[in-house]
Scaffold this motif. Structure first.
Motif, PDB file in Angstrom:
ATOM      1  N   LYS A 146       0.823  -1.207   0.000  1.00 23.53           N
ATOM      2  CA  LYS A 146       0.000   0.000   0.000  1.00 23.53           C
ATOM      3  C   LYS A 146       0.861   1.263   0.000  1.00 23.53           C
ATOM      4  O   LYS A 146       0.495   2.280  -0.606  1.00 23.53           O
ATOM      5  N   TYR A 147       2.003   1.203   0.691  1.00 24.75           N
ATOM      6  CA  TYR A 147       2.878   2.377   0.708  1.00 24.75           C
ATOM      7  C   TYR A 147       3.433   2.644  -0.684  1.00 24.75           C
ATOM      8  O   TYR A 147       3.545   3.798  -1.098  1.00 24.75           O
ATOM      9  N   LEU A 148       3.771   1.596  -1.405  1.00 23.63           N
ATOM     10  CA  LEU A 148       4.269   1.773  -2.761  1.00 23.63           C
ATOM     11  C   LEU A 148       3.187   2.385  -3.644  1.00 23.63           C
ATOM     12  O   LEU A 148       3.469   3.279  -4.462  1.00 23.63           O
ATOM     13  N   GLU A 149       1.960   1.958  -3.466  1.00 29.54           N
ATOM     14  CA  GLU A 149       0.835   2.549  -4.194  1.00 29.54           C
ATOM     15  C   GLU A 149       0.669   4.022  -3.826  1.00 29.54           C
ATOM     16  O   GLU A 149       0.434   4.884  -4.684  1.00 29.54           O
ATOM     17  N   PHE A 150       0.806   4.318  -2.544  1.00 29.77           N
ATOM     18  CA  PHE A 150       0.731   5.692  -2.026  1.00 29.77           C
ATOM     19  C   PHE A 150       1.835   6.549  -2.656  1.00 29.77           C
ATOM     20  O   PHE A 150       1.596   7.676  -3.103  1.00 29.77           O
ATOM     21  N   HIS A 151       3.040   6.014  -2.707  1.00 32.82           N
ATOM     22  CA  HIS A 151       4.190   6.727  -3.275  1.00 32.82           C
ATOM     23  C   HIS A 151       3.942   7.046  -4.744  1.00 32.82           C
ATOM     24  O   HIS A 151       4.219   8.164  -5.209  1.00 32.82           O
ATOM     25  N   ARG A 152       3.389   6.101  -5.476  1.00 34.23           N
ATOM     26  CA  ARG A 152       3.062   6.336  -6.885  1.00 34.23           C
ATOM     27  C   ARG A 152       2.022   7.444  -7.019  1.00 34.23           C
ATOM     28  O   ARG A 152       2.108   8.297  -7.897  1.00 34.23           O
ATOM     29  N   GLN A 153       1.031   7.406  -6.146  1.00 35.50           N
ATOM     30  CA  GLN A 153      -0.054   8.371  -6.211  1.00 35.50           C
ATOM     31  C   GLN A 153       0.437   9.790  -5.953  1.00 35.50           C
ATOM     32  O   GLN A 153      -0.040  10.749  -6.576  1.00 35.50           O
ATOM     33  N   ILE A 154       1.398   9.952  -5.054  1.00 32.52           N
ATOM     34  CA  ILE A 154       1.952  11.276  -4.762  1.00 32.52           C
ATOM     35  C   ILE A 154       2.529  11.909  -6.021  1.00 32.52           C
ATOM     36  O   ILE A 154       2.368  13.098  -6.277  1.00 32.52           O
ATOM     37  N   TYR A 155       3.219  11.098  -6.806  1.00 29.56           N
ATOM     38  CA  TYR A 155       3.891  11.609  -7.997  1.00 29.56           C
ATOM     39  C   TYR A 155       3.000  11.606  -9.236  1.00 29.56           C
ATOM     40  O   TYR A 155       3.472  11.911 -10.333  1.00 29.56           O
ATOM     41  N   ALA A 156       1.727  11.279  -9.083  1.00 27.65           N
ATOM     42  CA  ALA A 156       0.853  11.114 -10.245  1.00 27.65           C
ATOM     43  C   ALA A 156       0.578  12.429 -10.977  1.00 27.65           C
ATOM     44  O   ALA A 156       0.346  12.442 -12.180  1.00 27.65           O
ATOM     45  N   GLY A 157       0.583  13.544 -10.260  1.00 26.87           N
ATOM     46  CA  GLY A 157       0.278  14.829 -10.889  1.00 26.87           C
ATOM     47  C   GLY A 157       1.504  15.700 -11.057  1.00 26.87           C
ATOM     48  O   GLY A 157       2.632  15.288 -10.783  1.00 26.87           O
ATOM     49  N   ARG A 158       1.270  16.910 -11.495  1.00 28.26           N
ATOM     50  CA  ARG A 158       2.340  17.886 -11.682  1.00 28.26           C
ATOM     51  C   ARG A 158       2.273  18.955 -10.603  1.00 28.26           C
ATOM     52  O   ARG A 158       1.305  19.058  -9.876  1.00 28.26           O
ATOM     53  N   GLY A 159       3.324  19.763 -10.528  1.00 25.43           N
ATOM     54  CA  GLY A 159       3.319  20.894  -9.624  1.00 25.43           C
ATOM     55  C   GLY A 159       3.900  20.599  -8.257  1.00 25.43           C
ATOM     56  O   GLY A 159       4.421  19.513  -7.994  1.00 25.43           O
ATOM     57  N   LEU A 160       3.798  21.594  -7.383  1.00 27.16           N
ATOM     58  CA  LEU A 160       4.365  21.517  -6.040  1.00 27.16           C
ATOM     59  C   LEU A 160       3.736  20.376  -5.244  1.00 27.16           C
ATOM     60  O   LEU A 160       2.514  20.186  -5.263  1.00 27.16           O
ATOM     61  N   ILE A 161       4.579  19.636  -4.538  1.00 31.87           N
ATOM     62  CA  ILE A 161       4.085  18.590  -3.640  1.00 31.87           C
ATOM     63  C   ILE A 161       4.211  19.101  -2.215  1.00 31.87           C
ATOM     64  O   ILE A 161       5.313  19.345  -1.720  1.00 31.87           O
ATOM     65  N   ASP A 162       3.075  19.288  -1.569  1.00 34.95           N
ATOM     66  CA  ASP A 162       3.045  19.769  -0.192  1.00 34.95           C
ATOM     67  C   ASP A 162       2.141  18.849   0.623  1.00 34.95           C
ATOM     68  O   ASP A 162       1.680  17.810   0.139  1.00 34.95           O
ATOM     69  N   ALA A 163       1.890  19.223   1.870  1.00 33.91           N
ATOM     70  CA  ALA A 163       1.092  18.362   2.745  1.00 33.91           C
ATOM     71  C   ALA A 163      -0.313  18.096   2.191  1.00 33.91           C
ATOM     72  O   ALA A 163      -0.766  16.946   2.191  1.00 33.91           O
ATOM     73  N   PRO A 164      -1.052  19.114   1.708  1.00 34.29           N
ATOM     74  CA  PRO A 164      -2.382  18.823   1.171  1.00 34.29           C
ATOM     75  C   PRO A 164      -2.356  17.817   0.017  1.00 34.29           C
ATOM     76  O   PRO A 164      -3.230  16.953  -0.082  1.00 34.29           O
ATOM     77  N   ARG A 165      -1.335  17.904  -0.816  1.00 34.01           N
ATOM     78  CA  ARG A 165      -1.262  16.961  -1.941  1.00 34.01           C
ATOM     79  C   ARG A 165      -0.948  15.544  -1.452  1.00 34.01           C
ATOM     80  O   ARG A 165      -1.515  14.571  -1.959  1.00 34.01           O
ATOM     81  N   VAL A 166      -0.062  15.427  -0.472  1.00 31.65           N
ATOM     82  CA  VAL A 166       0.252  14.100   0.066  1.00 31.65           C
ATOM     83  C   VAL A 166      -0.956  13.537   0.799  1.00 31.65           C
ATOM     84  O   VAL A 166      -1.255  12.345   0.707  1.00 31.65           O
ATOM     85  N   LEU A 167      -1.688  14.387   1.501  1.00 35.21           N
ATOM     86  CA  LEU A 167      -2.904  13.948   2.175  1.00 35.21           C
ATOM     87  C   LEU A 167      -3.957  13.491   1.158  1.00 35.21           C
ATOM     88  O   LEU A 167      -4.674  12.517   1.399  1.00 35.21           O
ATOM     89  N   ALA A 168      -4.044  14.197   0.039  1.00 34.57           N
ATOM     90  CA  ALA A 168      -4.994  13.798  -1.005  1.00 34.57           C
ATOM     91  C   ALA A 168      -4.636  12.415  -1.554  1.00 34.57           C
ATOM     92  O   ALA A 168      -5.511  11.576  -1.790  1.00 34.57           O
ATOM     93  N   ALA A 169      -3.339  12.174  -1.744  1.00 34.22           N
ATOM     94  CA  ALA A 169      -2.899  10.856  -2.220  1.00 34.22           C
ATOM     95  C   ALA A 169      -3.240   9.782  -1.199  1.00 34.22           C
ATOM     96  O   ALA A 169      -3.649   8.671  -1.562  1.00 34.22           O
ATOM     97  N   ALA A 170      -3.085  10.113   0.077  1.00 36.24           N
ATOM     98  CA  ALA A 170      -3.425   9.157   1.131  1.00 36.24           C
ATOM     99  C   ALA A 170      -4.916   8.850   1.135  1.00 36.24           C
ATOM    100  O   ALA A 170      -5.331   7.704   1.353  1.00 36.24           O
ATOM    101  N   GLY A 171      -5.730   9.883   0.880  1.00 34.67           N
ATOM    102  CA  GLY A 171      -7.164   9.676   0.825  1.00 34.67           C
ATOM    103  C   GLY A 171      -7.579   8.757  -0.307  1.00 34.67           C
ATOM    104  O   GLY A 171      -8.500   7.949  -0.157  1.00 34.67           O
ATOM    105  N   VAL A 172      -6.871   8.849  -1.416  1.00 36.06           N
ATOM    106  CA  VAL A 172      -7.185   8.001  -2.571  1.00 36.06           C
ATOM    107  C   VAL A 172      -7.018   6.522  -2.232  1.00 36.06           C
ATOM    108  O   VAL A 172      -7.789   5.674  -2.700  1.00 36.06           O
ATOM    109  N   ILE A 173      -6.028   6.201  -1.396  1.00 36.48           N
ATOM    110  CA  ILE A 173      -5.791   4.790  -1.074  1.00 36.48           C
ATOM    111  C   ILE A 173      -6.488   4.363   0.221  1.00 36.48           C
ATOM    112  O   ILE A 173      -6.266   3.262   0.710  1.00 36.48           O
ATOM    113  N   GLY A 174      -7.320   5.273   0.777  1.00 36.01           N
ATOM    114  CA  GLY A 174      -8.186   4.859   1.872  1.00 36.01           C
ATOM    115  C   GLY A 174      -7.799   5.280   3.272  1.00 36.01           C
ATOM    116  O   GLY A 174      -8.466   4.884   4.235  1.00 36.01           O
TER     117      GLY A 174
END
Length: 222
Positions: A126-154
């Protein structure tokens, strides 16, 4: 403001690092260029083995361990992410370890705190899936974006936020930054394999070659 000041202390430790040095072993990038690399001291290798906040993916009992130090907003780390994903998918005997190394900005550090908390909640798969999801989009990666990726995986975003912003997590992130500074990991991504630090991303084929050498002769270059 207190948290911003504390996070600034995390990444300021490597701001005055020197430029890349020579290559101790003849490791080449996929383009044929020399890649800076050097042996870690036994003391640093021992510290790395005990460094908190590392997340193991791939085969936890793998015959070769590759540690990646990365900053979420490092453009070269983003480019390397696809290679690292392909590497761990293709090599069933590899133990891949992620070590968040937030040295570029407050936003990187804030995102890394969320990553560290998620690492304590997720299975390696699941962490590997989470890691992929973080990098799925473009632009700045900050806490809200990492939290959004976490939400996608549940994961529960509120629970994760509360777990991330603690003195304990900040201390772990600081230990990673201190280790990187002491080990002279002055480029991201940086890798450690078989006691050797590799600065910068050499490319998928180059990493595969180093891994093959470690398996064959217990050296990064046979």
């Amino acid at each position: 403001m207190v948290w911003l000041a504390a996070l600034a202390c995390v990444f300021a430790t490597v701001a005055s690092a020197a430029q890349f040095g020579p290559d101790q072993y003849p490791i080449k990038s996929d383009e044929g260029d020399p890649i800076t690399n050097f042996d870690l001291t036994p003391q640093l290798s021992a510290r790395l083995a005990k460094l908190p906040g590392q997340v193991t993916v791939g085969n936890p009992n793998g015959d070769v361990t590759l540690v990646q130090f990365y900053d979420l907003n490092c453009p070269f780390c983003r480019e390397a992410a696809a290679d690292i994903d392909a590497l761990v998918r293709a090599d069933q005997k590899l133990k891949l370890v992620f070590a968040p190394y937030a040295v570029l900005s407050v936003q990187s550090a804030q995102g890394a705190l969320v990553e560290l908390a998620a690492g304590e909640m997720l299975t390696p798969e699941k962490y590997l899936e989470f890691h992929r999801q973080i990098y799925a989009g473009r632009g700045l990666i900050d806490a809200p974006r990492v939290l959004a990726a976490a939400g996608v995986i549940g994961l529960d975003r509120q629970e994760l936020t509360e777990a991330a912003y603690t003195e304990g997590m900040l201390a772990i992130l600081k230990q990673n930054a201190d280790f990187g500074s002491d080990a002279k990991l002055i480029a991201t991504p940086a890798y450690v394999i078989n006691g050797v630090a590799i600065l910068g991303h050499p490319g998928l084929k180059s990493l595969q070659g180093v891994i093959r050498s470690v398996r064959s002769c217990r050296k990064v270059v046979c």
